[in-house]
Design a protein around this motif. Structure first.
Motif, PDB file in Angstrom:
ATOM      1  N   LEU A  68       0.746  -1.312   0.161  1.00 29.65           N
ATOM      2  CA  LEU A  68       0.220   0.016  -0.227  1.00 29.65           C
ATOM      3  C   LEU A  68       0.822   1.543  -0.313  1.00 29.65           C
ATOM      4  O   LEU A  68       1.886   1.330   0.660  1.00 29.65           O
ATOM      5  CB  LEU A  68      -0.844   0.231   0.783  1.00 29.65           C
ATOM      6  CG  LEU A  68      -1.462   1.231   1.632  1.00 29.65           C
ATOM      7  CD1 LEU A  68      -2.762   1.487   0.326  1.00 29.65           C
ATOM      8  CD2 LEU A  68      -2.631   1.039   2.461  1.00 29.65           C
ATOM      9  N   THR A  69       0.263   2.005  -0.789  1.00 29.41           N
ATOM     10  CA  THR A  69       1.349   3.862  -1.345  1.00 29.41           C
ATOM     11  C   THR A  69       0.467   4.783  -0.833  1.00 29.41           C
ATOM     12  O   THR A  69      -1.042   4.694  -1.466  1.00 29.41           O
ATOM     13  CB  THR A  69       2.402   3.815  -2.267  1.00 29.41           C
ATOM     14  OG1 THR A  69       2.774   2.630  -1.968  1.00 29.41           O
ATOM     15  CG2 THR A  69       3.029   5.188  -2.249  1.00 29.41           C
ATOM     16  N   ILE A  70       0.842   5.826   0.128  1.00 32.95           N
ATOM     17  CA  ILE A  70      -0.299   6.816   0.291  1.00 32.95           C
ATOM     18  C   ILE A  70       0.912   8.089  -0.875  1.00 32.95           C
ATOM     19  O   ILE A  70       1.093   8.295  -0.338  1.00 32.95           O
ATOM     20  CB  ILE A  70      -1.035   7.081   1.826  1.00 32.95           C
ATOM     21  CG1 ILE A  70      -1.202   5.747   2.691  1.00 32.95           C
ATOM     22  CG2 ILE A  70      -1.609   8.240   2.139  1.00 32.95           C
ATOM     23  CD1 ILE A  70      -1.309   5.966   3.778  1.00 32.95           C
ATOM     24  N   VAL A  71      -0.210   8.624  -1.086  1.00 37.65           N
ATOM     25  CA  VAL A  71       0.007   9.684  -1.993  1.00 37.65           C
ATOM     26  C   VAL A  71      -0.691  10.933  -1.613  1.00 37.65           C
ATOM     27  O   VAL A  71      -1.607  11.422  -1.864  1.00 37.65           O
ATOM     28  CB  VAL A  71      -0.098   9.365  -3.835  1.00 37.65           C
ATOM     29  CG1 VAL A  71       0.816  10.472  -4.472  1.00 37.65           C
ATOM     30  CG2 VAL A  71       0.145   7.818  -3.956  1.00 37.65           C
ATOM     31  N   GLN A  72      -0.057  11.803  -1.168  1.00 39.54           N
ATOM     32  CA  GLN A  72      -0.582  12.744  -0.887  1.00 39.54           C
ATOM     33  C   GLN A  72       0.520  13.977  -1.856  1.00 39.54           C
ATOM     34  O   GLN A  72       2.020  13.859  -1.708  1.00 39.54           O
ATOM     35  CB  GLN A  72       0.091  13.241   0.528  1.00 39.54           C
ATOM     36  CG  GLN A  72      -1.301  12.830   1.430  1.00 39.54           C
ATOM     37  CD  GLN A  72      -2.207  13.362   1.788  1.00 39.54           C
ATOM     38  OE1 GLN A  72      -1.943  14.887   2.555  1.00 39.54           O
ATOM     39  NE2 GLN A  72      -3.945  13.575   1.199  1.00 39.54           N
ATOM     40  N   THR A 143      -6.649  12.918  -1.403  1.00 41.91           N
ATOM     41  CA  THR A 143      -5.140  11.385  -1.877  1.00 41.91           C
ATOM     42  C   THR A 143      -5.653  10.252  -2.319  1.00 41.91           C
ATOM     43  O   THR A 143      -6.788  10.178  -2.880  1.00 41.91           O
ATOM     44  CB  THR A 143      -5.925  10.496   0.141  1.00 41.91           C
ATOM     45  OG1 THR A 143      -5.443  11.322   1.119  1.00 41.91           O
ATOM     46  CG2 THR A 143      -4.951   9.759   0.769  1.00 41.91           C
ATOM     47  N   THR A 144      -4.324   9.448  -2.863  1.00 39.63           N
ATOM     48  CA  THR A 144      -4.729   8.452  -3.754  1.00 39.63           C
ATOM     49  C   THR A 144      -4.150   7.654  -3.235  1.00 39.63           C
ATOM     50  O   THR A 144      -2.759   7.717  -1.934  1.00 39.63           O
ATOM     51  CB  THR A 144      -4.058   8.895  -4.817  1.00 39.63           C
ATOM     52  OG1 THR A 144      -4.137  10.231  -5.886  1.00 39.63           O
ATOM     53  CG2 THR A 144      -3.905   7.974  -6.220  1.00 39.63           C
ATOM     54  N   LEU A 145      -4.575   6.059  -3.353  1.00 39.61           N
ATOM     55  CA  LEU A 145      -3.505   5.187  -2.665  1.00 39.61           C
ATOM     56  C   LEU A 145      -3.656   4.488  -3.817  1.00 39.61           C
ATOM     57  O   LEU A 145      -3.978   4.191  -5.259  1.00 39.61           O
ATOM     58  CB  LEU A 145      -4.809   4.171  -2.259  1.00 39.61           C
ATOM     59  CG  LEU A 145      -6.124   4.725  -1.006  1.00 39.61           C
ATOM     60  CD1 LEU A 145      -6.695   3.461  -0.589  1.00 39.61           C
ATOM     61  CD2 LEU A 145      -5.041   5.529   0.183  1.00 39.61           C
ATOM     62  N   ARG A 146      -2.215   3.230  -4.059  1.00 39.53           N
ATOM     63  CA  ARG A 146      -1.522   2.527  -5.486  1.00 39.53           C
ATOM     64  C   ARG A 146      -1.630   1.017  -4.258  1.00 39.53           C
ATOM     65  O   ARG A 146      -1.487   0.973  -3.230  1.00 39.53           O
ATOM     66  CB  ARG A 146      -0.581   3.320  -5.616  1.00 39.53           C
ATOM     67  CG  ARG A 146       0.289   4.427  -6.248  1.00 39.53           C
ATOM     68  CD  ARG A 146       0.923   4.601  -6.664  1.00 39.53           C
ATOM     69  NE  ARG A 146       1.327   6.218  -6.880  1.00 39.53           N
ATOM     70  CZ  ARG A 146       1.933   6.680  -7.780  1.00 39.53           C
ATOM     71  NH1 ARG A 146       3.285   6.300  -7.103  1.00 39.53           N
ATOM     72  NH2 ARG A 146       1.875   8.088  -8.556  1.00 39.53           N
ATOM     73  N   LEU A 147      -1.951   0.087  -5.115  1.00 38.22           N
ATOM     74  CA  LEU A 147      -2.231  -0.939  -4.201  1.00 38.22           C
ATOM     75  C   LEU A 147      -1.322  -1.573  -5.728  1.00 38.22           C
ATOM     76  O   LEU A 147      -1.549  -1.818  -7.073  1.00 38.22           O
ATOM     77  CB  LEU A 147      -3.261  -1.629  -4.243  1.00 38.22           C
ATOM     78  CG  LEU A 147      -4.008  -0.979  -3.680  1.00 38.22           C
ATOM     79  CD1 LEU A 147      -5.363  -1.344  -3.268  1.00 38.22           C
ATOM     80  CD2 LEU A 147      -3.627  -1.465  -1.889  1.00 38.22           C
TER      81      LEU A 147
END
Length: 658
Positions: A68-72, A143-147
């Motif tokens: 999981l990556t949280i992009v801000q 906020t964007t999530l990368r999986l």
């Protein structure tokens, strides 16, 4: 407050958090397993690990992990974690974890700057599907999530390495993509509940290490294929669902499916409820009609002896008699087939070992104790009669009834009892001849047969019973007040090792020993074998004592039954204490169970390990969740309540650790 909760300080300490593991199963043999921090430390770990019987009898890791990556503000914060060569952990996602708790769904809360995100997961019942829910609790900007899926597609006993044989192309699914890296494997469906982008970025993530495999002396380095990543925006208060399965899901129903799965689960809010959850996870239904108990996770299959020992605790004393009936209806035909020298199912192992039938009779005794003797006779009386007479015919390949009435077990050096550690096919603890626990079970079985089937009890059987009792005392009682572990027939050899097998001669419903001897035996067991986590498999005063079970496979096999502590033996030990000491045993048992409750936060979170080191601090070893351990602790709780009721003692709650 959650019963099983781990704060940021523990989660940030990788020496602690990587030692604690979780296991979730689906009753069909598949599971999801890792350390609580999300760093895989075993080759058995994975987000989706399923049986693929067309390829091998072992489980197979399809999806190893999901980073999981949280992009801000365009800046990515990867909250995943892997260990690489040189004891390097990267990325260091553990530093963002604020809390991990296990109530109904396992939940991890991350804080990245002004973002607070909760990740929960469930493993669906009776289908090979894992569900994750991501909920954005706080955020001050977009906020964007990368999986990022890490794919393995391999047997749990093997490791994969970068190669040219994989099929890296992906297919399309409803709101997701599909993969199948190698021929023979099922297609893996990865889907989200919300519109997203899948960014293709295929590469191999190389030299991932599994520290538990390194400790165990196995190959421990792996390369995993990462095909790219999913990218999806998330709003404050919004939940996004992710599904990994071998069948296509309807993305529009993932939220409903998650809620349904969550609603049918029992919360883990005290000692017993954790054990109930753990017991249910051993339940294995390969199809609509058959049922078994798996011996443990993450590497055990169905083993006959473990099944019968764990069965009462994991079913009838776990408020699930329907499981007991289904399992007995499945296994008893195989027992009958073996006795008639017919073909048996490949699902259950070791059904041909000599003591299996005696453990089956003990299981019937426990059922009669829970239900009633007439009910047991109506359901299983014919099987009990058939089993007793099978032994009396002396046709078992490695067990016979000697002239003195005792059971003699012989073999070619293979393990013949529950102490089944072996090296190169030969038993580490070679026990042959008259085995003390087998003959205690034999005497008990005959007495139970007399009680349950009086119309079929004959003068010849009564004479045999008297012979067995006299021979048992003559053969096993020694001048130091305990019992020989095993005795070679027709020779002077006696094994003087102080081992826990003699506890059954004091705990079983029928004992061949006089009360004074039973008391002496129990006192020696308490003095030399009893620990806060169970009974040692060998006294520290006996030759060959090895208190720590770690190192290579050879080293572990040597120590399993030469000093390691087995928690399942607390069941018979407590039963013997109640029989001999009555009311005064109650507080002693309560205090021991309080100590066992602490283990729910250690090796296998919410469950109990296979074994422990023989010396303090009694570290959990072996399988992280073991059916015999869980089953006998559940039975112990039932024994404790029964004793309190009998002696009119106030039933106090087990202390909770929060």
């Amino acid at each position: 407050m959650s019963y099983l909760k781990f704060d940021r300080r523990l989660m940030a300490n990788l020496d602690e958090s990587t030692q604690r593991e979780y296991i979730r199963t689906n009753r069909k043999g598949a599971y999801c397993c890792s350390s609580i921090v999300g760093c895989n430390t075993r080759k058995y770990h994975g987000v989706l690990v399923i049986p693929v019987p067309e390829l091998s009898e072992n489980n197979h890791v399809l999806l190893s992990s999901l980073d999981l990556t949280i992009v801000q503000h365009g800046v990515p914060f990867n909250v995943g974690i892997h260990e690489y060569e040189g004891d390097i952990f990267s990325p260091k996602g553990h530093k963002y974890i604020r809390e991990y708790n296990v109530d109904i769904a396992s939940s991890t809360t991350y804080r990245v700057g002004g973002v607070v995100l909760q990740k929960e997961f469930l493993f669906c019942h009776y289908t090979n599907r894992m569900l994750q829910r991501y909920t954005l609790l706080e955020a001050h900007s977009r906020t964007t999530l990368r999986l990022s899926p890490f794919l393995a597609f391999r047997d749990v006993k093997m490791l994969t390495h970068r190669n040219d044989q994989y099929h890296g192309d992906y297919g399309q699914a409803k709101s997701g993509v599909t993969f199948c890296l190698y021929p023979g494997y099922p297609t893996l469906y990865l889907q989200l509940s919300k519109a997203h982008n899948f960014v293709s970025d295929p590469h191999w993530n190389e030299r991932i290490e599994y520290i538990k495999e390194r400790e165990r002396g196995y190959e421990y380095t792996e390369d995993l294929y990462v095909p790219g990543y999913f990218e999806v925006d998330i709003e404050v208060g919004e939940s996004i669902y992710f599904s990994a399965g071998v069948e296509e899901a309807d993305p529009d129903t993932l939220a409903q499916l998650f809620a349904e799965e969550r609603n049918i689960r029992t919360p883990r809010d005290d000692f017993r409820s954790c054990l109930l959850n753990a017991a249910l996870q051993f339940y294995y239904r390969p199809d609509a009609t058959h049922g078994y108990l798996l011996a443990g996770y993450p590497w055990f299959g169905v083993r006959a002896r473990d099944l019968f020992i764990a069965l009462p605790g994991c079913t009838i004393y776990a408020d699930a008699p329907e499981r007991f009936y289904r399992i007995m209806d499945t296994v008893l035909p195989d027992m009958r087939a073996f006795m008639r020298q017919e073909g048996i199912s490949k699902e259950i192992r070791n059904i041909n070992e000599g003591d299996i039938g005696l453990w089956a009779i003990w299981t019937l005794q426990e059922y009669a104790r829970w239900s009633s003797l007439p009910d047991m006779v109506s359901r299983y009386g014919d099987f009990l009669d058939e089993l007793i007479h099978y032994y009396l015919r002396n046709v078992h390949p490695n067990l016979r009834i000697d002239d003195n009435g005792l059971c003699v077990m012989t073999g070619d050096g293979r393990p013949l009892s529950w102490m089944d550690a072996k090296v190169n096919g030969q038993a580490v603890v070679r026990r042959e001849g008259y085995l003390v626990e087998v003959n205690a079970l034999w005497y008990n079985a005959l007495c139970f047969c007399r009680e349950a089937l009086p119309q079929k009890w004959t003068p010849e059987l009564e004479e045999l019973l008297g012979r067995v009792q006299q021979s048992f005392c003559d053969t096993f009682i020694n001048q130091h007040g305990y019992l020989f572990d095993y005795v070679h027939p027709h020779s002077s050899w006696r094994d003087w090792s102080v081992r826990p097998n003699m506890v059954f001669a004091t705990s079983l419903p029928y004992s061949p020993l006089p009360k004074a001897t039973r008391r002496s035996v129990l006192e020696i067991i308490t003095r030399e074998l009893r620990t806060p986590k169970g009974l040692r498999s060998l006294s520290p005063k006996s030759d060959g004592y090895q208190p720590q079970c770690h190192g290579t496979q050879w080293q572990r096999e040597q120590s399993y039954y030469n000093g390691s502590v087995w928690p399942w033996l607390l069941g018979p030990y407590f039963e013997a204490c109640i029989k001999l000491y009555g009311r005064s045993a109650i507080s002693f048992i309560e205090n021991t169970l309080i100590g066992m409750e602490e283990e729910l936060q250690q090796h296998g979170v919410g469950t109990v390990s296979e074994l422990f080191d023989g010396n303090p601090p009694f570290k959990g070893r072996g399988a992280i969740s073991f059916a015999m351990s869980v089953g006998e602790l559940l039975r112990s709780l039932a024994l404790l309540e029964e004793a309190k009721s009998k002696y009119d003692t106030q039933i106090l709650p087990i202390i909770r650790y929060e």
